[in-house]
Design an enzyme around this catalytic site. Structure first.
Site, short mmCIF file in Angstrom:
data_model
loop_
_atom_site.label_atom_id
_atom_site.label_comp_id
_atom_site.label_asym_id
_atom_site.label_seq_id
_atom_site.Cartn_x
_atom_site.Cartn_y
_atom_site.Cartn_z
N ASN A 280 105.90 -40.63 -21.51
CA ASN A 280 105.25 -40.17 -20.27
C ASN A 280 106.17 -40.29 -19.06
OD1 ASN A 280 103.25 -39.26 -18.58
ND2 ASN A 280 101.86 -41.00 -18.88
N HIS B 90 87.15 -45.94 -22.71
CA HIS B 90 87.37 -46.38 -21.32
C HIS B 90 86.15 -46.11 -20.46
CE1 HIS B 90 92.05 -46.14 -21.27
NE2 HIS B 90 91.60 -46.63 -22.40
N ARG C 232 86.47 -50.74 -22.88
CA ARG C 232 87.32 -51.30 -21.82
C ARG C 232 86.71 -50.93 -20.48
NH1 ARG C 232 93.49 -49.40 -20.19
NH2 ARG C 232 92.54 -48.10 -18.61
N TYR D 227 94.40 -49.39 -10.70
CA TYR D 227 94.82 -48.85 -11.98
C TYR D 227 93.59 -48.56 -12.86
CZ TYR D 227 95.61 -48.82 -16.82
OH TYR D 227 95.53 -48.45 -18.12
N ASP E 25 92.17 -54.25 -18.77
CA ASP E 25 93.63 -54.10 -18.65
C ASP E 25 94.06 -54.54 -17.25
OD1 ASP E 25 96.26 -53.29 -18.74
OD2 ASP E 25 95.84 -51.28 -19.48
N HIS F 198 97.18 -54.53 -16.38
CA HIS F 198 98.32 -53.63 -16.15
C HIS F 198 99.50 -54.31 -15.45
CE1 HIS F 198 99.79 -49.38 -16.13
NE2 HIS F 198 99.05 -49.40 -17.21
N GLU G 143 94.36 -57.38 -21.30
CA GLU G 143 95.59 -56.69 -21.69
C GLU G 143 96.64 -56.80 -20.59
OE1 GLU G 143 94.74 -52.61 -22.57
OE2 GLU G 143 96.79 -52.02 -22.16
N GLU H 97 102.16 -52.32 -25.07
CA GLU H 97 102.22 -50.85 -25.05
C GLU H 97 103.57 -50.34 -24.58
OE1 GLU H 97 98.88 -50.09 -22.37
OE2 GLU H 97 100.29 -49.41 -20.86
N ARG I 73 100.07 -54.54 -29.11
CA ARG I 73 99.68 -53.17 -28.77
C ARG I 73 100.78 -52.13 -28.93
NH1 ARG I 73 95.86 -51.10 -26.45
NH2 ARG I 73 96.83 -50.15 -24.63
N HIS J 244 98.15 -49.00 -28.76
CA HIS J 244 98.02 -48.17 -27.58
C HIS J 244 97.60 -46.76 -28.02
CE1 HIS J 244 100.38 -46.42 -23.90
NE2 HIS J 244 99.13 -46.64 -23.58
N ASP K 39 98.47 -40.04 -23.20
CA ASP K 39 99.87 -39.61 -23.11
C ASP K 39 100.60 -39.79 -24.44
OD1 ASP K 39 99.81 -42.36 -22.92
OD2 ASP K 39 101.12 -42.50 -21.18
N GLU L 185 92.91 -48.03 -29.53
CA GLU L 185 92.48 -47.39 -28.28
C GLU L 185 92.29 -45.88 -28.51
OE1 GLU L 185 95.41 -47.61 -25.16
OE2 GLU L 185 93.93 -47.14 -23.61
N TRP M 252 103.41 -51.51 -11.54
CA TRP M 252 102.27 -50.62 -11.68
C TRP M 252 101.59 -50.87 -13.01
CZ3 TRP M 252 101.02 -46.61 -15.10
CH2 TRP M 252 99.79 -46.00 -14.79
C1 GCO Z 1 96.42 -48.11 -21.58
C2 GCO Z 1 97.62 -47.89 -20.74
C3 GCO Z 1 97.75 -46.52 -20.18
C4 GCO Z 1 99.08 -46.42 -19.45
C5 GCO Z 1 99.71 -45.11 -19.69
C6 GCO Z 1 101.06 -44.99 -19.04
O1 GCO Z 1 96.08 -49.26 -21.73
O2 GCO Z 1 95.89 -47.16 -22.10
O3 GCO Z 1 97.77 -48.92 -19.80
O4 GCO Z 1 96.68 -46.12 -19.41
O5 GCO Z 1 98.93 -46.63 -18.10
O6 GCO Z 1 99.80 -44.95 -21.08
O7 GCO Z 1 101.66 -43.81 -19.44
MG MG Z 2 97.34 -50.67 -20.93
#
Ligand code: GCO
Ligand code: MG
Length: 402
Positions: free
Chosen positions: A37, A122, A147, A159, A210, A212, A236, A262, A283, A312, A316, A339, A402
């Protein structure tokens, strides 16, 4: 049997995907996902310029040898671009092996360890009532694992929360979006979100969240401890994982389970996390961690320490990855959860697939190989459209994770 062609297909049916198609002299072909991505064309060029020419003439059945050749033979080991390219080749070769032997991939791996694969969806909302409504919809659809992500009061962006009413998609067109972040506001708010979930729905669903990569280890420890009464399935990515020993601090303070990986691309990214039992779920996924051949190695290693998989599965990762991942999940003995975010309608048309969703569980199907194909004529109607992931800044302007 010999490989006679290897083509890279870049397409944007709702979002960008890179696909490798490996064709043999007997007309059998396999496909693999090579999507990274925001850096898609780096992998496309790596494949086109450096890997595809090396595949021509090789026996596609020598999957392990080709993996080792591409890994050791590059001299420059690991890294997301290299490992995604290797993953795409590996997925395509397993697909070919399945088609040649007439077997679905999960049978080649050793057969099903379970009847179906539990997936988590989600639920996202701009505030708690909206997030709870989305949670309720997931329960209605049969999800056993959900989630939750939610807007934080007085914070411009968070996020995981979709902007409109559509599915959450972080990558944006026309440049890099700058979001803002306050750990203080988040930490004060997020336990209230989990409390609201348990108050309204009880403890009958697995609750996931998550963070993040936004917290320091001691902040993550504080969060894990504060939310123990809500019995999360996992938190996560509580903190960036380059420093694997940082997770010791989290472990010293909380029994809330931790999922990480991930962004990992090899077993070396999680070796210490696993052998010191600093995480509960790994993950890493097929596309970014070297394909079936390497993820299987990671999962087997993790099984020695009772660490389970939680691949993961964001949108994407292409439907090709989804298909192959479901075969992997159906087989892998130490499975935890998968996921599943869903895909834009156009992507599902470009990638005809055998996998099925049924009330919070999925099955990869029983067609030979991984069961996902690409409609190249349709793919050509969706040209590449550059999009980038956002960055996050603290409220004083400091660039954050991020
Ligand atoms: C998740 C991930 C995604 C990422 C994304 C980045 O847990 O699914 O954090 O949402 O942000 O895959 O490209
Ligand atoms: Mg994630």
């Amino acid at each position: 049997m010999k490989i006679v062609r290897a083509d890279v297909i870049v397409t944007c049916p709702g979002r960008n995907f890179v696909t490798l198609k490996v064709v043999t002299d007997e007309g059998v072909y396999g496909i693999g996902d090579a999507t990274l991505n925001g850096r898609e064309l780096a992998v496309a060029a790596y494949l086109k310029e450096h890997v595809c020419p090396l595949l021509i003439g090789r026996d596609p059945g020598r999957i392990e040898d080709i993996w080792q050749f591409l890994y050791k033979g590059a001299y420059w080991r690991r890294g997301p671009v290299t490992m995604t390219a290797i993953a795409a080749v590996d997925m395509a070769l397993w697909d070919i092996l399945g088609k040649v032997t007439g077997m679905p991939l999960y049978k080649l791996l050793g057969g099903a360890s379970r009847d179906s694969v539990m997936v988590y969806g989600h639920a996202t909302g701009r505030d708690i009532p909206e997030a709870l409504d989305r949670y309720a919809e997931h329960i209605d659809q049969g999800y056993q694992a959900i989630r939750i992500q939610c807007g934080v009061p007085n914070m411009r962006s968070v996020y995981g929360v979709s902007k409109g009413n559509g599915v959450y998609e972080p990558a944006t067109k026309g440049g890099v979006e700058e979001q803002s972040w306050s750990t203080e506001k988040y930490l004060d708010f997020v336990p209230k979100l989990f409390e609201a979930v348990r108050d309204r729905f009880g403890f009958g669903t697995h609750l996931l969240h998550d963070a993040h990569h936004r917290l320091t280890p001691i902040e993550a420890a504080r969060l894990g401890k504060a939310v123990e009464p809500y019995r999360l399935f996992w938190i996560e990515d509580p903190t960036p994982a380059e420093n694997q020993e940082g997770f010791r601090l989290i472990r010293e303070h909380t029994v809330t389970p931790i999922a990480v990986g991930e962004v990992f691309n090899s077993i070396w990214d999680c070796k210490q996390l696993i052998e010191e039992q600093l995480i509960d779920y790994i993950r890493a996924t097929l596309t970014h961690a070297g394909g079936i051949t390497h993820l299987r190695r990671i999962a087997d290693f993790a099984s020695l320490y009772q660490v389970r998989t939680g691949c993961h599965g964001a949108s994407d990762l292409s439907p090709v990855c989804m298909g192959a991942a479901l075969h992997f999940d159906l087989w892998v003995p130490n499975f935890g959860v998968q996921e599943y975010m869903g895909f834009p309608e156009a992507a599902l048309e470009v990638f005809p697939h055998a996998w099925q969703f049924d009330r919070g569980t999925m099955h990869p199907g029983d067609v030979p190989g991984h069961g996902v194909d690409i409609d190249e004529a349709l793919a050509a109607r969706y040209p590449y459209d550059p999009a980038y992931l956002p960055v996050a800044r603290l409220e004083d302007g400091t660039l954050w994770n991020w």
